[in-house]
Design a protein around this motif. Sequence first.
Motif, PDB file in Angstrom:
ATOM      1  N   SER A  85      -5.137   7.685   5.300  1.00 43.25           N
ATOM      2  CA  SER A  85      -5.239   7.858   3.854  1.00 43.25           C
ATOM      3  C   SER A  85      -5.304   9.343   3.554  1.00 43.25           C
ATOM      4  O   SER A  85      -5.720  10.134   4.403  1.00 43.25           O
ATOM      5  N   ASN A 117       8.525   2.594  -1.345  1.00 43.22           N
ATOM      6  CA  ASN A 117       8.106   1.586  -0.368  1.00 43.22           C
ATOM      7  C   ASN A 117       9.141   1.430   0.732  1.00 43.22           C
ATOM      8  O   ASN A 117       8.829   1.396   1.915  1.00 43.22           O
ATOM      9  N   ASP A 124       3.992  -2.922  -1.576  1.00 44.29           N
ATOM     10  CA  ASP A 124       2.963  -2.469  -2.519  1.00 44.29           C
ATOM     11  C   ASP A 124       1.565  -2.584  -1.922  1.00 44.29           C
ATOM     12  O   ASP A 124       0.677  -1.791  -2.219  1.00 44.29           O
ATOM     13  N   LYS A 125       1.380  -3.607  -1.071  1.00 40.07           N
ATOM     14  CA  LYS A 125       0.034  -3.806  -0.537  1.00 40.07           C
ATOM     15  C   LYS A 125      -0.262  -2.885   0.621  1.00 40.07           C
ATOM     16  O   LYS A 125      -1.413  -2.539   0.869  1.00 40.07           O
ATOM     17  N   THR A 126       0.757  -2.476   1.389  1.00 47.69           N
ATOM     18  CA  THR A 126       0.490  -1.659   2.559  1.00 47.69           C
ATOM     19  C   THR A 126       0.655  -0.174   2.268  1.00 47.69           C
ATOM     20  O   THR A 126       0.218   0.656   3.050  1.00 47.69           O
ATOM     21  N   GLN A 128      -0.597   1.863  -0.608  1.00 47.84           N
ATOM     22  CA  GLN A 128      -1.342   1.750  -1.860  1.00 47.84           C
ATOM     23  C   GLN A 128      -1.569   3.107  -2.497  1.00 47.84           C
ATOM     24  O   GLN A 128      -2.039   4.035  -1.841  1.00 47.84           O
ATOM     25  N   LEU A 130      -4.011   4.360  -5.025  1.00 52.01           N
ATOM     26  CA  LEU A 130      -5.213   3.669  -5.471  1.00 52.01           C
ATOM     27  C   LEU A 130      -5.402   3.605  -6.968  1.00 52.01           C
ATOM     28  O   LEU A 130      -6.000   2.666  -7.457  1.00 52.01           O
ATOM     29  N   THR A 133      -1.692   0.875 -10.634  1.00 54.42           N
ATOM     30  CA  THR A 133      -1.521  -0.568 -10.452  1.00 54.42           C
ATOM     31  C   THR A 133      -0.028  -0.879 -10.463  1.00 54.42           C
ATOM     32  O   THR A 133       0.738  -0.277 -11.205  1.00 54.42           O
ATOM     33  N   SER A 134       0.353  -1.823  -9.636  1.00 47.24           N
ATOM     34  CA  SER A 134       1.770  -2.187  -9.619  1.00 47.24           C
ATOM     35  C   SER A 134       1.981  -3.350 -10.566  1.00 47.24           C
ATOM     36  O   SER A 134       1.116  -4.204 -10.715  1.00 47.24           O
TER      37      SER A 134
ATOM     38  N   ASN B 327     -11.588   0.856   4.936  1.00 45.60           N
ATOM     39  CA  ASN B 327     -11.217   1.687   3.789  1.00 45.60           C
ATOM     40  C   ASN B 327     -12.340   2.637   3.416  1.00 45.60           C
ATOM     41  O   ASN B 327     -12.108   3.780   3.052  1.00 45.60           O
TER      42      ASN B 327
END
Lengths: 224, 610
Positions: A85, A117, A124-126, A128, A130, A133-134, B327
């Motif tokens: 991250s 992506n 979208d989920k992998t 992110q 933060l 919002t998608s 996370n």
Amino acid sequence: MLRALLLTLSVVAIAHAELCKPDAQNAFKVRISIKTALGDNAYAWDANEEYLFKAMVAFAMRRYSSKSTTQISNVLLCNVTDRVSFWFVVTDSSKNVTTVPGSEVEAAIRMNRNRINNAFLLSDKTLQFLKITSTLSPPVEPSTPVWLIVFGVVLCLIVAGIVFLIVSGIQKHKKKNKDSTERENLEEKVEVTLENGIPCEALDLKPGHINGVFAADDERFTSL
Amino acid sequence: LSAAPEIPKEDGRPKWDNKFQYILSCIGFAVGLGNVWRFPYLCQIHGGGAFLIPYFIALLFEGIPLLHLELALGQYLRKGSIGAWNTISPYLGGVGVGSWMVSVLVSLYYNTVLTWVMWYFINSFQEPLPWSVCPLNENRTGFNDECYESTAVNYFWYRKTLNITPDIAESGKLQWWLILCLAACWLIVYLCTIRGIETTGKAIYVTAIFPYLVLTIFLIQGLTLPGATEGLIYLFTPNLNTLKNPRVWLDAATQIFFSLSLAFGGLIAFASYNPTKNDCEKDAVTVAIVNSMTSLYASIPVFSVLGFKATTAYWDCLDRNIISIINEFDLPEESIMRQNYTSWISFLNSSYPEKIAGLKLKSCDLQEFLDQSVSGTGLAFIVFTQAIILMPGSQAWAILFFIMLFSLGLSSMFGNIEGVFTPLLELQIIPKSAPKELLSGIICLISFLIALSFTLGSGSYWIDIFDRYAGSVPLLVVAFFEVIGVVYIYKIKRFSKDVEWMTGRKLNLYWQITWRFISPLLLLIVFMAFVTLQMQKPPSYTAWNPKYEGFPMKEEKVYPPWVQAICVLLAALPCVWVPLVALFHLVKQKRKSKDPNFVPPEVFSCQGAN
């Protein structure tokens, strides 16, 4: 000369450090889960991938604002962790040492989310962002719901079965009636000929006819 | 008076094509939805394997004797329930009317349950299954609230299927999709029962055998799923301590009783189509044992699947916690796996307790997931459907599962409808010249129209009421009077001779003892215990209310007084015929005996088995 260069570099570095840090203004945190998405085909996150990321963000900014001023060097990454991250900001080269407003970055990323992506083989989920919002994809709705079609098929089968059974029942009933009336007629004829065990032709039923069976015995009885 | 009747060779009564059809019909009637969704649940909550002890004791002393009694009665008297009891004694005619009425009430709501099964069946042909995803909300930024807060499976059941109202007093409107499915179900019932046993006898080959095939397929599939062994161990581990609780014995007795579909009159009707010289004793034992074995056999795949579901839920819980931790602490992926989760948690808790507390991690306990026991519609439409989503090839499993449930329910419906149809046919409600198809059509049409009320928003609450009150207490009452009536009014000696004539063997001591003493006593005890238990807690129900604070938990509500009155009416209506008819005949008798020209007829009519 060297000192001036060092000074500018350090100023730039400090400026960068000022602009890109966790929870900075207009900074976004990105979280990437490569192993979850790709399993055994997972690639390692290294400087090259970071370069690609900067390129994609710059691309998104260019496409969104359609002014080709955003360079890869405008995208700053910081605080990369093992997770993977990191935070990033987009600087504005035209104005000194400022960042592009978060809303613009957000809109640009949203517009090009799919391309970003796909560049990383993620979803979208992998991959992110933060705070971004998608929009969820609309569900695929066929014009007639599938269940109605299945229901129609089932209903047709049932009704066909019922009609078949009723019709065959009526036919059987008719046949039984026809058979039973035929049988009745047959029995009547048989009955007529076998009444009391004596064939009716033998009994002549015309009135006034002397019955020879009894007439012969009359002489035996004394007359009153 | 008890002269053996001449075997009426051609009395025009329909008969079974062969013995197998008859046995299969009785088994199909007995084996129903309860074998799949009630017995495994009882096994689980009452100490697993230990529950089998009271269950088999109840089978031996209550189930088999009562079953034999009904089959023998129907076979000897060759009449449906109303005619048979009128023949035994006009004073007992009310027993026949009572069981006829129960069959009517149960048919009404039972077919609505099949409607739900059909709705799920026709929805199983979609990819993805409609109960696996939540629909989006209006502005497409997230999921529908009601669905998001509960689960997609719950949402599909309560909203998309039932469209349930938050209170029983609010009826809501008729749900058109349920009306369509209800019509289809009643048409199917009409198709199969159109000419009585002539048509059900053919249909039963499919509806009675198919569920066993599907159960076997589910058994094989279920045993290969991860977590199946946990589920089975959990189900069958005997906990003998539970046997000290009288509730367990009561549940065993009621389960056997309701599972064998006694006192509906359907079994009497089925047996009345038999040739009189048939071994009803062997039939009764066969049907009862097959029913119990089916319950056991069905609980294996059910619990494999439930074990699989609990394990998957446990893994999901762990995974969610792991993601939160990774996370929060920015640890690399796959650093914490399910196996080392506990060691990591303890390490992190000691080093960063505030951070861990801030994450609000759910405690994941496999036992807790296994303990979430459900029975009835909840098992089929919520728990099982959720498990099916997790299996590969879920459409096929869903289709198989719902066809199986439909067949199970349909074969039980045949028995119910036969219990309604045969007495009406004998009472000659419609003229003899009219075809049988007309009577069955009228029965199905009227039932469909009445059952429309179950497709309202509050319909499922009403079905629970019918199930709890119309399909429970009256049956116990009717069965009690059945045994007393045959043993003490018709007289056991006479009945023994009749049975001996039919089977060719003397009645054994076991039947004598159980019929005379044990079964009536057991029924009386069960009835009293059952009623006492029902009356202990005020009649309440759980409602699905999205506006409730504790949502998605269901809201506990008490029935309003007018609903309670209906509950009492439902329970009392079938039972009240027993004393009413007896009283009516008593009064008629008294009035006739006052007439001096009157010659008292024989109370026990000897035109018995004509």
